[in-house]
Design an enzyme around this catalytic site. Structure first.
Site, PDB file in Angstrom:
ATOM      1  N   LEU A 126      16.938  -0.865 -35.221  1.00  0.00           N
ATOM      2  CA  LEU A 126      17.255  -1.145 -33.657  1.00  0.00           C
ATOM      3  C   LEU A 126      16.076  -0.553 -32.870  1.00  0.00           C
ATOM      4  CD1 LEU A 126      19.341  -2.264 -31.821  1.00  0.00           C
ATOM      5  CD2 LEU A 126      20.726  -0.061 -32.046  1.00  0.00           C
ATOM      6  N   HIS A 230      18.525  12.951 -32.760  1.00  0.00           N
ATOM      7  CA  HIS A 230      17.379  13.072 -31.678  1.00  0.00           C
ATOM      8  C   HIS A 230      18.138  12.655 -30.163  1.00  0.00           C
ATOM      9  CE1 HIS A 230      13.835  11.979 -29.604  1.00  0.00           C
ATOM     10  NE2 HIS A 230      12.938  12.635 -30.518  1.00  0.00           N
TER      11      HIS A 230
END
Length: 344
Positions: A126, A230
């Site tokens: 994605l 992250h």
């Protein structure tokens, strides 16, 4: 209008640019011409293939701006992971050390390498280019995969997983990997990450510790990032959590990012989606609800999102514009699958 469709051979240059922009940690799109071309060809074979169950198929889609023709994002699905190339994870569990005679009781977390997700389907790849990271586009790009899977459930496993990018700095260095590198490896994290993206995982079985790792023996920096994502990945994780995905203790071998899972039938988008024949109107005024819609095809799969859609729940009637019908490749009376992407 933005339309999602399966990738084609002439999308190579755009896919390579997305691979470059995606940066470190995006292992599913390595900057390698041969591998990117192979991904495109595999996806083309997969959508043309007649299947009775999930196998070695990989579906890669691109999001295209119909006005400019630009490819602005990608999203993908692996039908069954770990079947030809092993899929390794660490499974986090607890080991108990108890001595009644000394009245000592200690619980210690451990990490054990495993292949527990072999055969599961995986959502992956994605990426949305920076200028389009606004409004509902990112949400559409993530959730629309579930419509494709719901429409063609025989092509996928009952268990769906998503590997989330773990913590690393601006140079692509992972605190978790730095500990592994110091004790077991002699290569930098970006190189290991790149090798995985190339499909070269031999070094994992050769060099990775075979026995469980006691978490309290890791550096504090490495311990702190286990199961963490992250910063750029936090919105994607929150979206999947709203869909019903859960983290059950499995983390990536290199950056310790979490892998989340859900049953296909329990995913919120799948449960909320409806199938209905369409009625076409030349013009439709914007409505309060923005809908995501897809046709029922595979090789000619198309999906869009629009607020110029009218749905009557009582009559189970769906009106879409002529432009939307043309973009989806559907005609009067054809069925589409759809869900409410947003309401205001």
């Amino acid at each position: 209008m933005l339309v999602l469709r399966p990738i084609r051979g002439d999308d190579f240059a755009a896919l390579k640019q997305i691979a470059i922009e995606s940066g470190h940690g995006f292992t599913s799109l390595p900057v390698d011409d041969e591998l990117l071309q192979a991904k495109i060809e595999r996806s083309e074979r997969s959508v043309d293939k007649h299947v009775n169950g999930p196998g070695d198929e990989g579906y890669l889609f691109v999001l295209q701006d119909t006005e400019s023709g630009d490819i602005v994002g990608t999203t993908g699905i692996e039908a069954a992971v770990g079947m030809s190339v092993p899929l390794y994870h660490y499974r986090r569990s607890t080991s108990v050390h108890h001595s009644p005679s000394l009245d000592v009781y200690n619980r210690v977390d451990t990490l054990s390498m495993c292949n527990d997700y072999t055969g599961c389907s995986e959502i992956c790849t994605l990426f949305l280019r920076e200028p389009y990271r606004r409004g509902l586009t990112g949400r559409f790009l993530s959730r629309i995969r579930f419509l494709f899977m719901a429409e063609h459930s025989d092509r996928f496993s009952d268990t769906i997983i998503a590997e989330m990018r773990g913590v690393s700095d601006e140079h692509g260095h992972s605190p978790f990997w730095q500990w592994l590198q110091q004790h077991f490896f002699s290569i930098e994290f970006p190189q290991a990450d790149h090798l995985v993206g190339l499909g070269d995982k031999t070094f994992i079985s050769e060099l990775m510790p075979k026995y469980p790792i006691y978490v309290n023996l890791l550096s504090e920096a490495a311990q702190a990032v286990i199961g963490q994502v992250h910063d750029n990945t936090k919105p994607a994780l929150r979206l999947l959590q709203r869909e019903g995905f859960e983290h059950r203790g499995y983390v990536d071998l290199f950056d310790a990012g979490p892998t989340v899972e859900a049953k296909l039938g329990n995913i919120s988008t799948v449960r909320q989606s409806k199938v209905c024949p369409i009625l076409i109107k030349e013009q439709l005024e914007p409505q309060a609800t923005t809908w995501a819609l897809c046709n029922d095809k595979v090789a000619d799969f198309r999906a869009i999102f629009s607020d110029a859609v009218e749905y009557c729940d009582i009559k189970h009637q769906l009106y879409i514009s002529a432009e939307a019908a043309d973009t989806l490749g559907v005609s009067q009376g054809d069925s589409v699958r759809f869900f409410a992407l947003s309401s205001r």
